[in-house]
Design a protein around this motif. Structure first.
Motif, PDB file in Angstrom:
ATOM      1  N   UNK A 120       0.860  -1.170  -0.014  1.00 27.16           N
ATOM      2  CA  UNK A 120      -0.113  -0.082   0.101  1.00 27.16           C
ATOM      3  C   UNK A 120       0.823   1.227  -0.113  1.00 27.16           C
ATOM      4  N   UNK A 121       1.698   1.399   0.844  1.00 25.06           N
ATOM      5  CA  UNK A 121       2.973   2.215   1.002  1.00 25.06           C
ATOM      6  C   UNK A 121       3.639   2.329  -0.424  1.00 25.06           C
ATOM      7  N   UNK A 122       4.051   1.528  -0.742  1.00 27.02           N
ATOM      8  CA  UNK A 122       4.740   1.275  -2.090  1.00 27.02           C
ATOM      9  C   UNK A 122       3.971   1.993  -3.223  1.00 27.02           C
ATOM     10  N   UNK A 123       2.707   1.663  -3.373  1.00 27.41           N
ATOM     11  CA  UNK A 123       1.833   2.348  -4.188  1.00 27.41           C
ATOM     12  C   UNK A 123       1.730   3.816  -4.190  1.00 27.41           C
ATOM     13  N   UNK A 124       1.701   4.271  -3.027  1.00 33.58           N
ATOM     14  CA  UNK A 124       1.551   5.746  -2.698  1.00 33.58           C
ATOM     15  C   UNK A 124       2.889   6.462  -3.100  1.00 33.58           C
ATOM     16  N   UNK A 125       3.850   5.739  -2.624  1.00 33.43           N
ATOM     17  CA  UNK A 125       5.234   6.380  -3.002  1.00 33.43           C
ATOM     18  C   UNK A 125       5.363   6.617  -4.364  1.00 33.43           C
ATOM     19  N   UNK A 126       4.823   5.686  -5.455  1.00 32.88           N
ATOM     20  CA  UNK A 126       4.989   5.834  -6.653  1.00 32.88           C
ATOM     21  C   UNK A 126       4.371   7.017  -7.497  1.00 32.88           C
ATOM     22  N   UNK A 127       3.149   7.398  -6.966  1.00 33.78           N
ATOM     23  CA  UNK A 127       2.477   8.527  -7.457  1.00 33.78           C
ATOM     24  C   UNK A 127       2.816   9.740  -6.455  1.00 33.78           C
ATOM     25  N   UNK A 128       3.451   9.645  -5.392  1.00 33.65           N
ATOM     26  CA  UNK A 128       3.465  10.883  -4.594  1.00 33.65           C
ATOM     27  C   UNK A 128       5.118  11.262  -4.899  1.00 33.65           C
ATOM     28  N   UNK A 129       5.840  10.521  -5.749  1.00 32.78           N
ATOM     29  CA  UNK A 129       7.272  10.802  -6.117  1.00 32.78           C
ATOM     30  C   UNK A 129       6.999  11.662  -7.493  1.00 32.78           C
TER      31      UNK A 129
END
Length: 393
Positions: free
Chosen positions: A234-243
């Motif tokens: 879940x955090x990895x998916x958020x990191x992708x878009x937040x980057x």
């Protein structure tokens, strides 16, 4: 009875005014409302007088028939309907509409008892008929007007929200269109400043649509789609878009490592929208070239997700006001002011808590607090069946 009412008219009105004043909202004028008890008392006297003539049924034109009738069919019905409307405009409740006429009935019976006056049975029936019709018409009109007021407020609120949404959608779409037009001319590339403008506009459009869809789901009361999922993924998916947002903003994004066994049992889409809103809010207000941090970890039986920025700290006042709809406390007034409100509702729908902590002169930390779960333990590591589940809540 009509002679008794005429002789004691002033006293009856005075007694009613005292009772009304005790229930009146603050700022209510002392003078009686235009279509109130004074008018009803005159109509009651008129009704009683007509019933003493050779054509008593003509009194129905004043009082209305037994069992009620349409407001236009009687004088009492028309004035009572106007009185119900007036009471609503002056902040009274529907219960107070009924009490308003009940006051006169009590004043009449109390004063008659005090003076030893006799009220005939037929006259008392006439009084009850007039009161019944007046109350029915006043309450009916009060209800109609109240429904109109509520409908108008809801329409205004909906139009305001749609207006904000359309305004933001148009601005972002216009920005993206202009940037794409310049790039198509061949003078600039996608990797330059114009490409970054296009990226920011597309990211803004995606966030706006995601946030709006989450609000629709919450407002419509659609059932949650709960399932167990990996916190790390879940955090990895958020990191992708937040980057992408971090690059567009020109700041750093730091994401902590997450225990691969930690899990959340929730509606993933709603929670994704909630954390996404917090990240978008952080990138919007954090100072240029500063840092936004996303941390996810477990404490006892809870999972905490922190979004920390460097906005300089929260402005003076109650931090809870930030979660009210259409509230914008920073200098940047773009957006709808709905992100934090929707995030809190989404988190609470998943049995969680969303709070904010101020770090003076530095920034603020938004924290999502959720029940802790664990992923199934692999059978190769424990010898246990692969569907074994450890839940700490």
């Amino acid at each position: 009875m009509h002679d008794f009412l005429k002789a004691n008219r002033a006293e009856l009105i005075a007694r009613c005014r005292v009772k009304v004043a005790q229930r009146a909202p603050p700022g209510m004028p002392e003078n009686e409302l235009e279509h109130g008890i004074t008018v009803f008392l005159e109509q009651l006297i008129k009704t009683l007088q007509v019933e003493q003539t050779a054509h008593p049924m003509l009194s129905r034109k004043v009082s209305g028939p037994t069992g009620g009738g349409k407001p236009a069919l009687s004088e009492i019905g028309e004035s009572a309907a106007q009185h119900g409307k007036e009471l609503l405009l002056h902040g009274f409740t529907v219960e107070e509409v009924v009490h308003d006429y009940g006051d006169l009935c009590q004043a009449i019976t109390d004063l008659a008892f005090e003076q030893g006056a006799t009220i005939e049975i037929d006259e008392f029936r006439t009084l009850n008929r007039c009161l019944d019709n007046a109350i029915a018409n006043a309450v009916t009109e009060f209800g109609y007007q109240h429904d109109f007021v509520v409908a108008d407020r809801q329409a205004d609120a909906l139009n305001e929200r749609l207006g904000f949404f359309a305004h933001e959608l148009r601005n972002l779409l216009c920005t993206a269109t202009l940037a794409l037009s310049v790039i198509k001319q061949g003078n600039v590339g996608l990797s330059g400043a114009t490409g970054a403008v296009l990226d920011r506009a597309l990211i803004g459009l995606a966030n706006l649509i995601d946030r709006s869809l989450a609000e629709v789901r919450m407002t419509a009361g659609m059932p949650l789609q709960n399932r167990l999922f990996s916190l790390a993924n879940f955090i990895a998916e958020l990191k992708l878009s937040a980057s992408l947002e971090a690059q567009a903003k020109g700041c750093a994004l730091t994401v902590s490592a997450v225990d691969p066994l930690l899990a959340i049992d929730a509606d993933r889409d709603l929670l994704l929208s909630a954390v996404g809103n917090l990240l978008q809010n952080a990138f919007k207000f954090t100072h240029a070239h500063s840092e936004v941090t996303l941390n996810a970890y477990a404490v006892a039986d809870r999972i905490l997700i922190d979004v920390e920025d460097h906005c300089g700290g929260l402005p003076p006042g109650d931090a809870e006001k930030m979660f009210l709809p259409f509230t914008q406390s920073g200098e940047d007034k773009s957006g709808l002011g709905l992100g934090l409100s929707i995030s809190r509702r989404s988190v609470e729908a998943n049995d969680g808590i969303l709070s904010v902590r101020n770090v003076p002169d530095t920034g603020c930390v938004f924290t999502i607090d959720l029940p802790r779960h664990s992923l199934p333990i692999p059978s190769s590591a424990t010898g246990a069946p692969s569907d074994r589940l450890v839940a700490l809540d």
